[in-house]
Design a protein around this motif. Structure first.
Motif, PDB file in Angstrom:
ATOM      1  N   THR A 106      13.130  17.242 108.302  1.00  0.00           N
ATOM      2  CA  THR A 106      13.748  17.576 109.586  1.00  0.00           C
ATOM      3  C   THR A 106      14.025  19.081 109.614  1.00  0.00           C
ATOM      4  O   THR A 106      13.913  19.770 108.592  1.00  0.00           O
TER       5      THR A 106
ATOM      6  N   ARG B 236       3.992  14.815 107.216  1.00  0.00           N
ATOM      7  CA  ARG B 236       4.691  13.677 106.626  1.00  0.00           C
ATOM      8  C   ARG B 236       3.969  13.318 105.337  1.00  0.00           C
ATOM      9  O   ARG B 236       2.798  13.606 105.156  1.00  0.00           O
TER      10      ARG B 236
ATOM     11  N   ASP C  10       3.499  10.259 102.179  1.00  0.00           N
ATOM     12  CA  ASP C  10       3.577   8.844 101.826  1.00  0.00           C
ATOM     13  C   ASP C  10       4.480   8.628 100.608  1.00  0.00           C
ATOM     14  O   ASP C  10       4.475   9.425  99.662  1.00  0.00           O
TER      15      ASP C  10
ATOM     16  N   THR D  12      13.413  12.289 107.705  1.00  0.00           N
ATOM     17  CA  THR D  12      13.319  11.029 108.434  1.00  0.00           C
ATOM     18  C   THR D  12      12.393  10.125 107.629  1.00  0.00           C
ATOM     19  O   THR D  12      11.475  10.596 106.957  1.00  0.00           O
ATOM     20  N   VAL D  13      12.671   8.836 107.672  1.00  0.00           N
ATOM     21  CA  VAL D  13      11.852   7.854 106.969  1.00  0.00           C
ATOM     22  C   VAL D  13      11.290   6.905 108.017  1.00  0.00           C
ATOM     23  O   VAL D  13      12.031   6.357 108.825  1.00  0.00           O
ATOM     24  N   GLU D  14       9.969   6.754 108.016  1.00  0.00           N
ATOM     25  CA  GLU D  14       9.288   5.901 108.986  1.00  0.00           C
ATOM     26  C   GLU D  14       8.515   4.827 108.236  1.00  0.00           C
ATOM     27  O   GLU D  14       7.739   5.125 107.326  1.00  0.00           O
ATOM     28  N   LYS D  15       8.748   3.600 108.603  1.00  0.00           N
ATOM     29  CA  LYS D  15       8.032   2.483 107.978  1.00  0.00           C
ATOM     30  C   LYS D  15       6.998   1.955 108.969  1.00  0.00           C
ATOM     31  O   LYS D  15       7.238   1.932 110.166  1.00  0.00           O
ATOM     32  N   GLY D  16       5.860   1.586 108.443  1.00  0.00           N
ATOM     33  CA  GLY D  16       4.788   1.075 109.293  1.00  0.00           C
ATOM     34  C   GLY D  16       3.692   0.471 108.433  1.00  0.00           C
ATOM     35  O   GLY D  16       3.929   0.073 107.289  1.00  0.00           O
TER      36      GLY D  16
ATOM     37  N   THR E 206       5.478   3.631 103.851  1.00  0.00           N
ATOM     38  CA  THR E 206       6.682   4.393 104.175  1.00  0.00           C
ATOM     39  C   THR E 206       6.310   5.868 104.142  1.00  0.00           C
ATOM     40  O   THR E 206       5.746   6.348 103.154  1.00  0.00           O
ATOM     41  N   TRP E 207       6.617   6.572 105.236  1.00  0.00           N
ATOM     42  CA  TRP E 207       6.336   7.995 105.331  1.00  0.00           C
ATOM     43  C   TRP E 207       7.644   8.760 105.441  1.00  0.00           C
ATOM     44  O   TRP E 207       8.612   8.307 106.059  1.00  0.00           O
TER      45      TRP E 207
ATOM     46  N   GLU F  18      18.118  11.142 103.760  1.00  0.00           N
ATOM     47  CA  GLU F  18      18.101  10.637 105.134  1.00  0.00           C
ATOM     48  C   GLU F  18      19.519  10.622 105.716  1.00  0.00           C
ATOM     49  O   GLU F  18      19.735  11.050 106.855  1.00  0.00           O
TER      50      GLU F  18
END
Length: 126
Positions: A93, A45, A47, A76-80, A88-89, A70
């Motif tokens: 896929t 992944r 950043d 895929t976009v993952e926020k954390g 945001t990472w 997306e």
């Protein structure tokens, strides 16, 4: 003989293979989106800030391209959070990897076509 002339001269012969550019995917081929997919291919992944810097784009521009990818199922976009900082990472896929592979095959076919030896002007067609 021009390309049009040689195609017309073939008459009932087998239809020529489609031009390699027909295999290019408009979603993938756009410069920033192609960059996102290739950078994401290099890591599990990546950043948002790293992508922004690598691709020399603004936050808004990158966000728009990420949304397109997306929605196409290519990333895929993952926020954390990393500590207290929001992050945001982005991850590639399987569909994104397959689309990138297809794009690279089409680009290779195009390069091979352009690098293939051509008959000298005035030489008879083989």
């Amino acid at each position: 003989m021009s390309v049009e002339d040689s195609t017309a001269a073939q008459g009932d012969q087998e239809a020529p293979a489609p031009h390699p550019t027909q295999a290019l995917d408009d979603t993938v081929h756009q410069r920033v989106r192609l960059g996102v997919l290739t950078v994401a291919r290099e890591a599990d992944r990546v950043d948002f800030g790293f992508l922004k810097k690598q691709l020399a784009v603004t936050d808004g521009n990158l966000s728009r391209h990420l949304r397109v990818l997306e929605e196409s199922g290519m990333i895929t976009v993952e926020k954390g959070y990393a500590g207290r900082r929001p992050r945001t990472w982005v991850a590639l896929t399987r569909a994104g990897a397959q689309a990138l592979d297809a794009e690279l095959r089409a680009l290779r076919a195009l390069v091979l076509r352009l690098e293939a030896p051509r008959p000298a002007p005035g030489a008879p067609d083989g």
